[in-house]
Scaffold this active site. Sequence first.
Site, PDB file in Angstrom:
ATOM      1  N   GLU A  45       0.844  -1.577   0.274  1.00 51.20           N
ATOM      2  CA  GLU A  45      -0.045  -0.108  -0.334  1.00 51.20           C
ATOM      3  C   GLU A  45       1.095   1.497  -0.048  1.00 51.20           C
ATOM      4  O   GLU A  45       2.110   1.333   1.229  1.00 51.20           O
ATOM      5  CB  GLU A  45      -1.289  -0.188   1.395  1.00 51.20           C
ATOM      6  CG  GLU A  45      -2.259   0.979   1.704  1.00 51.20           C
ATOM      7  CD  GLU A  45      -3.145   1.648   2.252  1.00 51.20           C
ATOM      8  OE1 GLU A  45      -3.257  -0.184   2.925  1.00 51.20           O
ATOM      9  OE2 GLU A  45      -3.195   2.071   2.931  1.00 51.20           O
ATOM     10  N   LYS A 101      -6.895  -0.906  12.404  1.00 48.77           N
ATOM     11  CA  LYS A 101      -6.238  -1.498  10.580  1.00 48.77           C
ATOM     12  C   LYS A 101      -4.988  -0.940  10.331  1.00 48.77           C
ATOM     13  O   LYS A 101      -4.360  -1.261   9.577  1.00 48.77           O
ATOM     14  CB  LYS A 101      -7.521  -1.232   9.335  1.00 48.77           C
ATOM     15  CG  LYS A 101      -7.113  -2.153   7.859  1.00 48.77           C
ATOM     16  CD  LYS A 101      -6.111  -0.708   7.330  1.00 48.77           C
ATOM     17  CE  LYS A 101      -6.327  -1.144   5.602  1.00 48.77           C
ATOM     18  NZ  LYS A 101      -5.185  -0.438   4.855  1.00 48.77           N
ATOM     19  N   ASP A 161       4.093 -14.635  11.052  1.00 48.92           N
ATOM     20  CA  ASP A 161       2.869 -14.943  10.434  1.00 48.92           C
ATOM     21  C   ASP A 161       1.670 -13.648  10.609  1.00 48.92           C
ATOM     22  O   ASP A 161       1.435 -13.544  12.003  1.00 48.92           O
ATOM     23  CB  ASP A 161       2.521 -15.925  11.237  1.00 48.92           C
ATOM     24  CG  ASP A 161       1.155 -16.511  10.399  1.00 48.92           C
ATOM     25  OD1 ASP A 161       0.302 -15.910  10.434  1.00 48.92           O
ATOM     26  OD2 ASP A 161       1.106 -18.170  10.857  1.00 48.92           O
ATOM     27  N   HIS A 209      -2.687  10.386   1.025  1.00 48.16           N
ATOM     28  CA  HIS A 209      -2.981   9.300  -0.114  1.00 48.16           C
ATOM     29  C   HIS A 209      -2.538   9.897  -1.078  1.00 48.16           C
ATOM     30  O   HIS A 209      -1.666   9.173  -1.839  1.00 48.16           O
ATOM     31  CB  HIS A 209      -3.814   8.561  -0.032  1.00 48.16           C
ATOM     32  CG  HIS A 209      -3.970   7.599  -0.014  1.00 48.16           C
ATOM     33  ND1 HIS A 209      -2.766   6.305   0.818  1.00 48.16           N
ATOM     34  CD2 HIS A 209      -4.994   6.830  -1.054  1.00 48.16           C
ATOM     35  CE1 HIS A 209      -3.108   5.111  -0.094  1.00 48.16           C
ATOM     36  NE2 HIS A 209      -4.025   5.548  -1.199  1.00 48.16           N
TER      37      HIS A 209
END
Lengths: 437, 437
Positions: free
Chosen positions: A85, A279, A295, A392
């Site tokens: 991202e 998130k 992981d 962004h």
Amino acid sequence: MSKKVSGFSKLNKTQKIDWLLEHYFQENETFKEILLSYWNSNSKLQQLHDEFIENTISNFYLPFAIAPNFLINDKLFTIPMVIEESSVVAAASNAAKFWLDRGGFKAEVLSTTKNGQVHFNYFGDKEKLTAFFKTVKPRLIESVADFSKNMKKRGGGVLDIQLIDKTATLEGYYHIHCTFETADAMGANFINSCLEQFAKTFKEEALKFDGFSSSEKEIEVVMSILSNYVPECLVRAEVSCKIDSLTTPEFEGHYFAEKFVRAIQIAKAEPRRAVTHNKGIMNGLDAVVLATGNDFRAVEAGVHAFASRTGHYSSLTNAEIHGDTFRFWIEIPLAVGTVGGLTSLHPLVKVALAILQKPTAKELMQIMAVTGLAQNFAAVKSLITTGIQEGHMKMHLMNILNQLNANTVEKEKTIAYFQNTTISHSAVIAFIDSLRN
Amino acid sequence: MSKKVSGFSKLNKTQKIDWLLEHYFQENETFKEILLSYWNSNSKLQQLHDEFIENTISNFYLPFAIAPNFLINDKLFTIPMVIEESSVVAAASNAAKFWLDRGGFKAEVLSTTKNGQVHFNYFGDKEKLTAFFKTVKPRLIESVADFSKNMKKRGGGVLDIQLIDKTATLEGYYHIHCTFETADAMGANFINSCLEQFAKTFKEEALKFDGFSSSEKEIEVVMSILSNYVPECLVRAEVSCKIDSLTTPEFEGHYFAEKFVRAIQIAKAEPRRAVTHNKGIMNGLDAVVLATGNDFRAVEAGVHAFASRTGHYSSLTNAEIHGDTFRFWIEIPLAVGTVGGLTSLHPLVKVALAILQKPTAKELMQIMAVTGLAQNFAAVKSLITTGIQEGHMKMHLMNILNQLNANTVEKEKTIAYFQNTTISHSAVIAFIDSLRN
């Protein structure tokens, strides 16, 4: 022509790709060429990667990047990050720089206990089971002595095992709750091997226990498995500074601190916001998880379940104004390792650990928590000031340009044009069109 | 020599690596060589990957693998999976094959609504705010008409906006809850752009609203952002068959079905189990998320919050025995896209989408849910029969052998030896030692 296939795993890599070519690519060689263009030219290195998992046909590239200037407990780190991202690494770097000038990050491991359970059915007399467990407990711990040896040398091993009665929730359901210390390993294989041995010994001993009736002796173990819920493996990271020193040319310190605390209160109060808030934390944290060969599914599951532990899904970070001081912190469960698994296998994981100056698992927990906190700081800072889209989309601009196959001159002109203009996908298309016509 | 650095993002890739070499690698060229050995020899392709994010120095390889034989709604799929964990792809393939012979998977999209919020502070009269919102609502929707055009063409756009009073939870806190349809895009950029425009128009209009007092006019927007909590974007996948047909040489159908249902009941009842249970689902699901260029942090956050929605973190899958039929299913929120973002940018994502026969976003939701369900089936099946370690360690054996730098002959001998012997890390080391001495 049927797409069903038998014995597929036994085909070699090229045969697998040829099978795809025939059945899914309509003999379009382009797709085969793409897959092959990602193979490493060093065939030994390629073989290593092929053998990580089953049915591999190529290497999926994720960008490997670095974010410098992280001051953690007075030591300077550059943090390796693996993430697809755009704007995440830039945001992490900005937050690191911001706090570098304000004393940096403090981090502390609060606990390192992992856990797992042997889940079983027992419909007999509870007191007999309790008596049996008391008798068998030393034998259970003894039964894993052999394969605990290595772990013990490294300071780990089984900590305790307890009988837990869950029959109030589900009839006849009990489990043996086992706690472990796994030192610098994540410990999944060690824990699962111990649990399966506990289960075996437990069943065998039950058959021999005189206190049980013949039906009580037939304890049925349903499954034995570690838990990725690790609230006893907790790390804390924090930043703080005088509110005045938050002032920048963009905003006044008190205004910023108050709006920031309000944004955190909202993420505490509203689950729809909390999910995206957390998130954002994981954007930074997972990038370190991936780079260090850990992981991310295990970490994600444990972290989000922890965020819901009060019965109300909520923000993992906290902020407060106390007198003239602004404080922002996170407490988060992280079971990760710096030995075992991919860490000693993936050459780029070795590089990542070298960049982090060969951390212990505890140090890695701190680094990850700090990266998550930094990422959250950057996201909330953007949200309450310029909005998330401005930054962004600037970062994403290059991706849009690549989608449009823009050449170097077109890229330069577009970047210059959008320096002071709102970027949107359609606006970029329109501008490129204008250049080309 | 200080590790602080200014203007780091402006260095080129080689300069960044040289800076690492000087400050973190003690001039050890090996690490630099490793980083460079992962660069693609096609410099144009490499540049594309370098520009995905900021401060990239190399490509992190994750294995790109395929799992064939997935029958979904009577159509055969081979599923591309990107994951570093051994045994996941093998387990997915086994589950696919198992259900291929029993009617395959059924999947259905239940809803596709995404959402986001404009979070704001308002300490005035609530009735006035309600009146203002009613007046301004059409103007808000109108304000995003321009950049909704493309989305509308594809069948998406703003669905509705509502004023939500959250003051019972947090004084003065309201939000505008906005719902969207984003067709085949995940839609994050579209949604965030809409929300930021709503916020701007909302503030401007409030200043002009005569019903407000002068202090009421000063509505403070705290932030505007999409939510990754998407319980209105839901997909369901299911398998079912006659219990008799579950019988295999390993186990009898009724025994298996009952033990399986019990395992799910335990994952429903016990959060420590539920977290790992759901982690197993995500092993499969995230591998498809990664392969198709979607954002696994977004998916993870939404899924785990959904798992905690009752106030008690619980299993995402369900199983039941109804008459002579066994049924196993999942309902899961997934906001994913097949256009936009990395999907049109990463060449291997294009290959993955070609393998999936160019799915729509809805079809991709189904494929992901099925992969998660298959993975969970395989994991629970292992857990309640042989235990997880037997299969996992077999798959992991090659990783251990590579750690020990085993050559081809050593690998063959070790695999043969451990065909019928319990695999553990130390047992493999001992066996290799015995071969070498």
